[in-house]
Design a protein around this motif. Sequence first.
Motif: not given
Length: 227
Positions: A122-149
């Motif tokens: 994957x590290x070709x002339x168009x990239x500076x970095x390659x990282x690895x990822x895995x499918x997330x079990x939760x989504x910030x669009x659907x079932x992840x929240x922020x919480x205030x004090x």
Amino acid sequence: MKVFAFVFARGGSKGLPGKNIRPLGGVPLIAHSIRLAAELSTVLKTYVSTDSEEIAAVAKSYGAEVIMRPEHLATDFASEWHAWQHAIAFLHERGEQFDVFLSLPATSPLRAREDIENCLTALDDTSDVVITVTPASRSPYFNMVTRKANGDTHIAISGASITRRQDAPEVFDLTTVAYLARPKFILESAGIFDGRVKSVIVPKSRAVDIDDELDFAFAEALYKGKQ
């Protein structure tokens, strides 16, 4: 490509003391990364950057060369990015030049050889970095929240109303399976996402990141099952 592999391992670990040399399947955690690097024909040398003499001794016993890290780069508040820069600069000062920097964190011992080979592709002339990822079990669009004090709670990413997980954009968790980059980019940049980043998807069964006792127990169970 001239590839050098690196394992960055501090002596101090509050989440799981001594984790970098703790045996997994009878082998010190750090040695799993060193052994995998040795299996890759493209990797010419493997280095371990550490502040610990004990980790250094284990690393040498498994065939890695050691770069002793300054104390200020081994604190809980030190950035690993700076440790990357230190290791590259140290080798350049010795006259050692290479094309690809490959980091194989000790905390991901379940990675497979094919994961790293996919990253190298994957590290070709168009990239500076390659990282690895895995499918997330939760989504910030659907079932992840922020919480205030005061208990006020909101969806992490608001916008279009998403009521079904299937409608949410696909998201991924970053993993510590591998990081690849051009040495020049690391030396001249402040972080991974300063450049053009590509990613390789790794299945969850190989993307375990050991940070505490529960993570280690989970990794150990998967490792035994694999064997």
